[in-house]
Motif scaffolding. Structure first.
Motif, short mmCIF file in Angstrom:
data_model
loop_
_atom_site.label_atom_id
_atom_site.label_comp_id
_atom_site.label_asym_id
_atom_site.label_seq_id
_atom_site.Cartn_x
_atom_site.Cartn_y
_atom_site.Cartn_z
N ILE A 16 0.84 -1.19 0.00
CA ILE A 16 0.00 0.00 0.00
C ILE A 16 0.88 1.25 0.00
N ASN A 17 0.54 2.19 -0.88
CA ASN A 17 1.22 3.48 -0.95
C ASN A 17 0.28 4.53 -0.35
N GLU A 18 0.60 4.96 0.87
CA GLU A 18 -0.20 5.96 1.61
C GLU A 18 0.20 7.33 1.09
N ALA A 19 -0.63 7.89 0.20
CA ALA A 19 -0.22 9.04 -0.60
C ALA A 19 -0.40 10.39 0.09
N HIS A 20 -0.92 10.41 1.32
CA HIS A 20 -1.02 11.68 2.06
C HIS A 20 -1.25 11.36 3.53
N MET A 21 -0.22 11.61 4.33
CA MET A 21 -0.33 11.40 5.77
C MET A 21 0.71 12.26 6.48
N HIS A 22 0.69 12.21 7.83
CA HIS A 22 1.59 13.02 8.66
C HIS A 22 2.24 12.10 9.69
N ILE A 23 3.46 11.64 9.39
CA ILE A 23 4.05 10.56 10.18
C ILE A 23 4.40 10.98 11.60
N PHE A 24 4.90 12.20 11.81
CA PHE A 24 5.32 12.58 13.16
C PHE A 24 4.11 12.81 14.07
N PRO A 25 3.13 13.66 13.69
CA PRO A 25 1.93 13.76 14.52
C PRO A 25 1.20 12.43 14.68
N GLY A 26 1.17 11.63 13.61
CA GLY A 26 0.51 10.33 13.71
C GLY A 26 1.20 9.41 14.68
N SER A 27 2.52 9.41 14.65
CA SER A 27 3.28 8.56 15.58
C SER A 27 3.04 8.98 17.02
N VAL A 28 3.02 10.29 17.26
CA VAL A 28 2.76 10.79 18.61
C VAL A 28 1.34 10.44 19.05
N SER A 29 0.40 10.45 18.11
CA SER A 29 -1.00 10.18 18.47
C SER A 29 -1.21 8.77 19.01
N LEU A 30 -0.29 7.87 18.74
CA LEU A 30 -0.43 6.50 19.22
C LEU A 30 -0.46 6.41 20.74
N THR A 31 0.07 7.44 21.42
CA THR A 31 0.05 7.46 22.88
C THR A 31 -0.86 8.55 23.43
N GLN A 32 -1.61 9.23 22.54
CA GLN A 32 -2.54 10.26 22.99
C GLN A 32 -3.94 9.67 23.20
N LEU A 33 -4.84 10.49 23.73
CA LEU A 33 -6.21 10.06 24.00
C LEU A 33 -7.01 10.07 22.70
N ASN A 34 -7.42 8.90 22.26
CA ASN A 34 -8.17 8.76 21.01
C ASN A 34 -9.66 8.95 21.29
N LEU A 35 -10.23 10.01 20.74
CA LEU A 35 -11.63 10.34 20.97
C LEU A 35 -12.50 10.04 19.75
N HIS A 36 -11.99 9.26 18.84
CA HIS A 36 -12.72 8.91 17.62
C HIS A 36 -14.04 8.24 17.97
N HIS A 37 -15.14 8.77 17.43
CA HIS A 37 -16.50 8.26 17.63
C HIS A 37 -17.02 8.43 19.06
N LEU A 38 -16.29 9.11 19.92
CA LEU A 38 -16.79 9.33 21.27
C LEU A 38 -17.85 10.43 21.23
N SER A 39 -18.91 10.29 22.04
CA SER A 39 -20.01 11.24 21.99
C SER A 39 -20.57 11.50 23.39
N GLY A 40 -20.82 12.78 23.70
CA GLY A 40 -21.47 13.15 24.95
C GLY A 40 -20.51 13.58 26.04
N PHE A 41 -20.99 14.48 26.91
CA PHE A 41 -20.15 15.03 27.97
C PHE A 41 -19.66 13.95 28.93
N GLN A 42 -20.52 13.05 29.33
CA GLN A 42 -20.13 12.05 30.31
C GLN A 42 -19.07 11.10 29.75
N ALA A 43 -19.19 10.75 28.48
CA ALA A 43 -18.19 9.90 27.86
C ALA A 43 -16.86 10.63 27.76
N LEU A 44 -16.91 11.92 27.42
CA LEU A 44 -15.68 12.72 27.36
C LEU A 44 -15.05 12.82 28.75
N LYS A 45 -15.86 13.06 29.74
CA LYS A 45 -15.35 13.19 31.11
C LYS A 45 -14.64 11.91 31.54
#
Length: 556
Positions: A65-94
């Motif tokens: 696979i040739n990934e033709a547009h991405m950001h390797i440094f921010p993406g690499s750092v995101s692997l240890t960050q809080l992933n909020l993908h598909h999260l919804s609502g104040f209580q879930a965020l809290k």
């Protein structure tokens, strides 16, 4: 004696992307090249006692696979960050924020990503006060999925020195509240950059995006941290079946780390890093970009193109639009470059033999980019430049034929369309405006108009999984009346992720297809992708990734 294979993959459904021999049962690799492709019996004859035999058990084998547009440094750092993908609502965020804070007691800036613009519900803005109600005493910031907007709590705004606002330049904004203080919403890099700098990485992962410049001082300890972070991110890419990356933020610091990894045999994917020209730079910096092209020119590591941001994104009103926004018809935003400045950049880069790749989301930004490419062609003469436009979320119908007329490449991200697997329909469709829906997120329309097209994820803006992108390109449904069917076929989608990706980076003579003599970049899947239902393609998993003849990932 005839050459024997180091690796043979047999009993496979091989999709070669080579129109002369589109399918095969087996493939043999020798060193970093493809030795032969053909029937099981013919390939078996190339085995020796030292050959590794891989039984694909009827699953698909594709070019890497040739990934033709991405950001390797921010993406690499995101692997240890809080992933909020598909999260919804104040209580879930809290709950997510508090758990993440407890697990990271020493992190000076807690960071999340992929927080939806409608995380709290449609029409309910995210402010510093919302975040303060969850975490008042530790700096916290979270990015929107597009990575062009962030929201910070009061502690983060204070620590960054921007609670009372500040001048952040054209196209950037610290959104202010009625109380005269920043309300927590930060639009574009100049606004959220001071907060990112508070993190344990010092924000070094964002410099290639925000400034295109190198960090001023890096200690050996910091360099070791960054090297390890990037190596982990590259390995993560390999486990997704990726063998080539076209990175879309750049500085010499990233090139230095990648060359270090290449020299030590630890670079698991091929990577292409741009020179990122910003609107505060003098045109003469393109001479540096030309030197980078000469200095970094191996098959594993290259720097041969120029990245430009023409505008921002729709959801934060930073995209440069013709005729305003659907819900703000009198507002168009401003481009990050004047017409004269971009025309000069395009002309000079083209003269130096540098490919240009321009982030242009709004319809006016797309038009201005075309105009710059046309100015370059008039000044320098027509050539095989393969200049690109990235994203193209809204386009005026008059500009659609210009892809073929000017030979411009369309670089799109299938998971980005509203209502797909990644992003909700609102608020994007309201900002587009109903009358422009038929000209939003075009794929099939652009292809039929003669555009060459590559697919990508824009990671970490959206998940890197290429098979989720392919699935969305097969299953997309119109979200309104009178919208064209923009779906593509499975083979078109795979081609956009393999052979076309190689073509756009001028490497079609040695990668992107599975044929003898080409570089040994291969992914072995868990199933037969042609037999899968369109809505089941995202469940495909790489079982083995091979880059440059080396196994860079293997499922346990």
């Amino acid at each position: 004696m005839p050459q024997t294979a180091d690796i043979i993959i047999r009993n496979a459904r091989i999709l070669t992307m080579d129109s002369d021999h589109p399918t095969a049962d087996a493939i043999a690799l020798a060193g970093n090249r493809i030795l032969a492709v053909g029937a099981n019996a013919d390939i078996d004859a190339l085995a020796s006692s030292g050959t590794r035999i891989v039984d694909a058990r009827g699953a698909s084998v594709l070019p890497g696979i040739n990934e033709a547009h991405m950001h390797i440094f921010p993406g690499s750092v995101s692997l240890t960050q809080l992933n909020l993908h598909h999260l919804s609502g104040f209580q879930a965020l809290k709950a997510a924020m508090l758990d993440y804070a407890a697990a990271n007691p020493d992190e000076p800036l807690l960071m999340g990503f992929s927080a939806s613009y409608t995380l709290l519900g449609e029409g309910k803005p995210i402010t510093r006060h919302v975040l303060d109600a969850i975490l008042p005493d530790r700096p916290f910031m979270m990015f929107a999925p597009d990575h062009h907007t962030a929201w910070a709590n009061t502690a983060a705004l204070k620590a960054a020195g921007i609670l009372e606002g500040g001048d952040v330049g054209i196209g950037n904004e610290i959104v202010m509240g009625d109380d005269g203080f920043a309300n927590g919403e930060l639009r574009e890099g100049n606004a959220f950059g001071p907060v990112v700098a508070l993190s344990s990485t010092g924000g070094r992962e964002e410099l290639g995006m925000l400034t295109g410049m190198d960090p001023e001082q890096v200690t050996p300890e910091q360099y070791a941290i960054d090297r390890a972070v990037l190596k982990r991110g590259l390995e993560y890419c390999a486990c997704e079946g990726i063998t080539s990356i076209q990175n879309f933020d750049g500085n010499h610091y990233q090139l230095r780390i990648m060359r270090d990894l290449e020299a030590s045999g630890e670079l698991p994917v091929r990577i292409r890093i741009p020179f990122h020209i910003k609107n505060f730079m003098d045109l003469s910096v393109l001479d540096t970009a030309a030197r980078w092209k000469q200095d970094y020119a191996s098959d594993m590591l290259r720097s041969d193109f120029v990245k430009v941001f023409m505008d921002g994104v729709l959801d934060s009103y930073t995209a440069f639009m013709l005729d305003g926004y659907g819900d703000r018809p009198d507002y168009c935003c401003e481009p990050l470059f004047t017409t004269e400045a971009f025309n000069a950049i395009a002309t000079r880069a083209d003269e130096l033999g540098l490919q240009l790749a321009v982030h242009a989301i709004g319809s006016a930004a797309v038009r201005q980019t075309f105009d710059g490419y046309e100015a370059a062609a008039k000044a320098n003469g027509a050539r095989d430049s393969r200049h690109r436009i990235e994203h193209i979320e809204i386009i005026h119908p008059d500009d659609i034929p210009r892809f073929a007329e000017l030979g411009v490449v369309a670089s799109v991200q299938p998971v980005h369309y509203p209502g797909g697997s990644c992003f909700p329909i609102e608020p994007t469709d309201s900002k587009i405006g109903r009358e422009r829906w038929p000209y939003a997120y075009l794929w099939r329309t652009l292809k039929q108009a003669g555009a060459r097209m590559v697919f990508a994820s824009d990671w970490p803006v959206s998940p890197i999984n290429p098979f989720e992108n392919i699935q969305d390109s097969l299953t997309r449904k119109p979200w309104g009346e009178a919208m064209p069917d923009e779906r593509v076929t499975l083979h078109e989608a795979i081609h956009a992720y393999t052979a076309e990706g190689a073509w756009v980076e001028f490497m079609e003579d040695r990668k992107g297809r599975l044929k003898p003599g080409f570089l040994a970049d291969i992914v072995v899947l868990s199933q037969d992708i042609e037999a899968a239902a369109p809505d089941g393609v995202a469940r495909m998993k790489p079982l083995m990734t091979i880059c440059d003849g080396r196994v860079t990932f293997e499922a346990v």
